[in-house]
Design a protein around this motif. Structure first.
Motif, PDB file in Angstrom:
ATOM      1  N   GLU A 181     125.244  34.466  -6.251  1.00  0.00           N
ATOM      2  CA  GLU A 181     124.660  35.569  -5.487  1.00  0.00           C
ATOM      3  C   GLU A 181     123.151  35.407  -5.447  1.00  0.00           C
ATOM      4  N   ALA A 182     122.544  35.637  -4.291  1.00  0.00           N
ATOM      5  CA  ALA A 182     121.091  35.535  -4.159  1.00  0.00           C
ATOM      6  C   ALA A 182     120.387  36.507  -5.098  1.00  0.00           C
ATOM      7  N   TRP A 183     120.951  37.710  -5.254  1.00  0.00           N
ATOM      8  CA  TRP A 183     120.311  38.729  -6.084  1.00  0.00           C
ATOM      9  C   TRP A 183     120.197  38.280  -7.533  1.00  0.00           C
ATOM     10  N   ASP A 184     121.202  37.597  -8.045  1.00  0.00           N
ATOM     11  CA  ASP A 184     121.139  37.110  -9.427  1.00  0.00           C
ATOM     12  C   ASP A 184     119.996  36.103  -9.595  1.00  0.00           C
ATOM     13  N   TYR A 185     119.804  35.259  -8.603  1.00  0.00           N
ATOM     14  CA  TYR A 185     118.723  34.265  -8.661  1.00  0.00           C
ATOM     15  C   TYR A 185     117.366  34.965  -8.657  1.00  0.00           C
ATOM     16  N   PHE A 186     117.168  35.897  -7.725  1.00  0.00           N
ATOM     17  CA  PHE A 186     115.877  36.572  -7.642  1.00  0.00           C
ATOM     18  C   PHE A 186     115.616  37.452  -8.868  1.00  0.00           C
ATOM     19  N   THR A 187     116.665  37.990  -9.459  1.00  0.00           N
ATOM     20  CA  THR A 187     116.500  38.752 -10.701  1.00  0.00           C
ATOM     21  C   THR A 187     115.968  37.855 -11.809  1.00  0.00           C
ATOM     22  N   ALA A 188     116.517  36.655 -11.921  1.00  0.00           N
ATOM     23  CA  ALA A 188     116.053  35.704 -12.934  1.00  0.00           C
ATOM     24  C   ALA A 188     114.603  35.292 -12.675  1.00  0.00           C
ATOM     25  N   VAL A 189     114.256  35.081 -11.408  1.00  0.00           N
ATOM     26  CA  VAL A 189     112.884  34.721 -11.048  1.00  0.00           C
ATOM     27  C   VAL A 189     111.927  35.861 -11.384  1.00  0.00           C
ATOM     28  N   ALA A 190     112.334  37.096 -11.049  1.00  0.00           N
ATOM     29  CA  ALA A 190     111.481  38.258 -11.295  1.00  0.00           C
ATOM     30  C   ALA A 190     111.201  38.429 -12.785  1.00  0.00           C
ATOM     31  N   ASP A 191     112.237  38.323 -13.604  1.00  0.00           N
ATOM     32  CA  ASP A 191     112.060  38.467 -15.051  1.00  0.00           C
ATOM     33  C   ASP A 191     111.122  37.396 -15.594  1.00  0.00           C
ATOM     34  N   ALA A 192     111.298  36.164 -15.128  1.00  0.00           N
ATOM     35  CA  ALA A 192     110.470  35.061 -15.613  1.00  0.00           C
ATOM     36  C   ALA A 192     109.015  35.222 -15.196  1.00  0.00           C
ATOM     37  N   LYS A 193     108.786  35.650 -13.950  1.00  0.00           N
ATOM     38  CA  LYS A 193     107.418  35.831 -13.466  1.00  0.00           C
ATOM     39  C   LYS A 193     106.699  36.923 -14.256  1.00  0.00           C
ATOM     40  N   PHE A 194     107.407  37.999 -14.584  1.00  0.00           N
ATOM     41  CA  PHE A 194     106.774  39.075 -15.335  1.00  0.00           C
ATOM     42  C   PHE A 194     106.461  38.636 -16.766  1.00  0.00           C
ATOM     43  N   ARG A 195     107.397  37.945 -17.405  1.00  0.00           N
ATOM     44  CA  ARG A 195     107.135  37.458 -18.765  1.00  0.00           C
ATOM     45  C   ARG A 195     105.942  36.501 -18.789  1.00  0.00           C
ATOM     46  N   HIS A 196     105.884  35.638 -17.791  1.00  0.00           N
ATOM     47  CA  HIS A 196     104.780  34.683 -17.708  1.00  0.00           C
ATOM     48  C   HIS A 196     103.449  35.405 -17.503  1.00  0.00           C
ATOM     49  N   SER A 251      97.555  41.662 -12.296  1.00  0.00           N
ATOM     50  CA  SER A 251      98.237  40.380 -12.484  1.00  0.00           C
ATOM     51  C   SER A 251      99.555  40.565 -13.216  1.00  0.00           C
ATOM     52  N   ARG A 252      99.679  41.683 -13.987  1.00  0.00           N
ATOM     53  CA  ARG A 252     100.953  42.031 -14.623  1.00  0.00           C
ATOM     54  C   ARG A 252     101.736  43.018 -13.775  1.00  0.00           C
ATOM     55  N   LEU A 253     101.027  44.000 -13.211  1.00  0.00           N
ATOM     56  CA  LEU A 253     101.712  45.046 -12.453  1.00  0.00           C
ATOM     57  C   LEU A 253     102.389  44.462 -11.212  1.00  0.00           C
ATOM     58  N   GLY A 254     101.754  43.489 -10.561  1.00  0.00           N
ATOM     59  CA  GLY A 254     102.346  42.897  -9.361  1.00  0.00           C
ATOM     60  C   GLY A 254     103.718  42.291  -9.619  1.00  0.00           C
ATOM     61  N   PRO A 255     103.853  41.392 -10.594  1.00  0.00           N
ATOM     62  CA  PRO A 255     105.185  40.850 -10.902  1.00  0.00           C
ATOM     63  C   PRO A 255     106.166  41.925 -11.360  1.00  0.00           C
ATOM     64  N   PHE A 256     105.670  42.965 -12.046  1.00  0.00           N
ATOM     65  CA  PHE A 256     106.563  44.053 -12.452  1.00  0.00           C
ATOM     66  C   PHE A 256     107.083  44.802 -11.229  1.00  0.00           C
ATOM     67  N   VAL A 257     106.216  44.991 -10.248  1.00  0.00           N
ATOM     68  CA  VAL A 257     106.618  45.632  -8.992  1.00  0.00           C
ATOM     69  C   VAL A 257     107.656  44.770  -8.278  1.00  0.00           C
ATOM     70  N   PHE A 258     107.472  43.449  -8.309  1.00  0.00           N
ATOM     71  CA  PHE A 258     108.471  42.581  -7.688  1.00  0.00           C
ATOM     72  C   PHE A 258     109.837  42.781  -8.338  1.00  0.00           C
ATOM     73  N   LYS A 259     109.855  42.929  -9.673  1.00  0.00           N
ATOM     74  CA  LYS A 259     111.116  43.218 -10.367  1.00  0.00           C
ATOM     75  C   LYS A 259     111.759  44.479  -9.830  1.00  0.00           C
ATOM     76  N   ASP A 260     110.949  45.508  -9.632  1.00  0.00           N
ATOM     77  CA  ASP A 260     111.480  46.779  -9.120  1.00  0.00           C
ATOM     78  C   ASP A 260     112.029  46.610  -7.702  1.00  0.00           C
ATOM     79  N   ILE A 261     111.311  45.855  -6.881  1.00  0.00           N
ATOM     80  CA  ILE A 261     111.755  45.630  -5.503  1.00  0.00           C
ATOM     81  C   ILE A 261     113.095  44.894  -5.488  1.00  0.00           C
ATOM     82  N   VAL A 262     113.209  43.875  -6.325  1.00  0.00           N
ATOM     83  CA  VAL A 262     114.460  43.122  -6.393  1.00  0.00           C
ATOM     84  C   VAL A 262     115.613  44.021  -6.816  1.00  0.00           C
ATOM     85  N   HIS A 263     115.374  44.920  -7.777  1.00  0.00           N
ATOM     86  CA  HIS A 263     116.438  45.764  -8.310  1.00  0.00           C
ATOM     87  C   HIS A 263     116.783  46.934  -7.389  1.00  0.00           C
ATOM     88  N   ASN A 264     115.781  47.492  -6.708  1.00  0.00           N
ATOM     89  CA  ASN A 264     116.000  48.767  -6.027  1.00  0.00           C
ATOM     90  C   ASN A 264     115.944  48.717  -4.507  1.00  0.00           C
TER      91      ASN A 264
END
Length: 436
Positions: free
Chosen positions: A224-239, A254-267
């Protein structure tokens, strides 16, 4: 003006060997490496393959993982010996098992290309000697022997192609999009790397070879595409969190942006596009990985270690004409000829229009000449919100000082918020991020 590229000048003429490596023990690492490498064994193997004498360059080109030597045959052919460097003692990017898997995936990818593609220029793989082979033992490290070319990377020849004449830009972009369009005609039911290829089995998609290096906690393969982007989002935020902790000057965004991407992917629904088929993608086809001659003809696409099958939304406008700013901002600049950025933005907009149209032409040509077409049109994906958001995510850590603007633009694209609505949303995201 473009740099004039002399004809028949081998790549080693521009290689800098130890220059630039005198920090953090890196030069000493290279010196130890050189002390154990048996270059005569590389010469012997190459001569056995091509059936004629070769000479090996004194100069070398080093990167994080590989060191390259140039072998010149009497008939002028070039062969590049790509020799694996030992892991740096301070390296935490990968372990030995994942590094070996990554190499094997690149080798499998090059075999797949050799058997299946006709319109994509890439280096021929003459040989790969992995850990444990007798030849690798003789040389002192694992290595590949690949085809070399009399050319330079497009990035080195002309850093900003938007400054070239329109006819030259068109020539470059036509080739650029044709290569990507042909690769996209190969589709698979999973997202991952080509872990094995043979004529009998075809291409087998396995886990992502870059998962450890990119910090993905889930290495796939994904259905599923969503599973891939979820993994990318988590990794980008941790980095981003890791970099922020190590850099006192980094922007809060620089932290809030990747965190926002996580939210976009999830919601948001943008990245919930379901299952395959997923297209084959080089994933790093920037100007640094395109070899050209003096007339800007593509000689080869290099560095296939990041290649994988991927969701369509990973396609976006490349440098030097990315689409990362708000449309209103771009329109405002275009309407003001006196604006300091007017000339540059005008060129970028024109290049994007050409790039999108050439993609459409290339997709039609792929269907007409090969009887194959991609499952989706990349030309249609490029201006979509998901593609633009993914392109913005890629610029965090690259476009320093723009993190706040990039974050607001992601929010606008995902949710359609105006500035005040976006500010309220980001305050909520800040509180949520701190809570985590």
């Amino acid at each position: 003006m473009a740099t004039v590229v002399p004809e028949n000048v081998p790549p080693s003429a521009g290689w800098t060997s130890y220059d630039g490596w005198d920090y953090n023990g890196m030069k000493e690492r290279l010196e130890r490496f050189m002390s154990i490498i048996n270059k005569s064994s590389l010469v012997e193997h190459t001569q056995l393959i091509i059936g004629q004498p070769v000479s090996i360059s004194e100069a070398f080109s080093a990167g994080q993982f590989w060191c390259c030597f140039e072998l010149l045959a009497v008939d002028g052919r070039l062969i590049i010996a790509r020799v694996r460097l030992p892991r740096h003692p301070d390296s935490t990017s990968a372990n030995k098992h994942s590094e070996l898997y990554s190499i094997e995936c690149e080798v499998a990818t090059m075999k797949f290309l050799h058997e299946n593609v006709t319109g994509v220029p890439f280096p021929r793989l003459y040989a790969y000697e992995g850990p444990g082979s007798q030849r690798a033992g003789n040389v002192g490290a694992a290595y590949m022997l690949i085809e070399g070319f009399y050319g330079n990377t497009m990035q080195d020849v002309q850093f900003n192609i938007c400054e070239l004449p329109i006819s030259t830009q068109e020539h470059i972009i036509t080739q650029w999009t044709s290569v990507q369009a042909e690769l996209a005609t190969f589709t698979f039911p999973q997202i991952g790397s080509i872990s094995h290829f043979s004529k009998d089995t075809g291409a087998i998609i396995g886990k992502l070879s870059t998962a450890v290096a990119e910090g993905l906690s889930n290495d796939g393969p994904f259905t599923e595409a969503w599973d891939y982007f979820t993994a990318v989002a988590d990794a980008k935020f941790r980095h981003a969190c890791k970099n922020d902790a190590a850099n006192d000057d980094s922007s809060f965004f620089s932290r809030l942006g990747p965190f926002v991407f996580k939210d976009i992917v999830h919601n948001a629904a943008l990245f919930k596009t379901g299952g395959g088929p997923f297209h084959f993608n080089h994933m790093d086809m920037g100007t640094q990985n395109i070899l050209i001659d003096q007339d800007f003809n593509f000689l080869a696409i290099i560095d296939w270690e990041f290649a994988q099958t991927a969701p369509w939304e990973v396609n976006h406008y490349p440098m030097p004409f990315p689409l990362i700013s708000a449309d209103a901002k771009t329109d405002c600049i275009l309407q003001n000829p006196d604006h300091i950025a007017h000339r540059n933005v005008s060129r970028q907009v024109a290049a994007r229009k050409m790039y999108r149209q050439k993609f459409r032409d290339a997709e039609e040509q792929a269907l007409k000449s090969r009887g194959r077409s991609s499952q989706k049109s990349i030309a249609d994906v490029l201006d979509g919100a998901a593609s633009r958001i993914y392109a913005i995510l890629e610029k965090f850590g690259v476009f320093e000082g723009m993190e706040e603007e990039l974050t607001y633009e992601m929010v606008r694209l995902a949710y359609g918020f105006d500035r005040e609505e976006a500010k309220k949303y980001l305050n909520e995201m800040e509180a949520k991020m701190k809570g985590q």
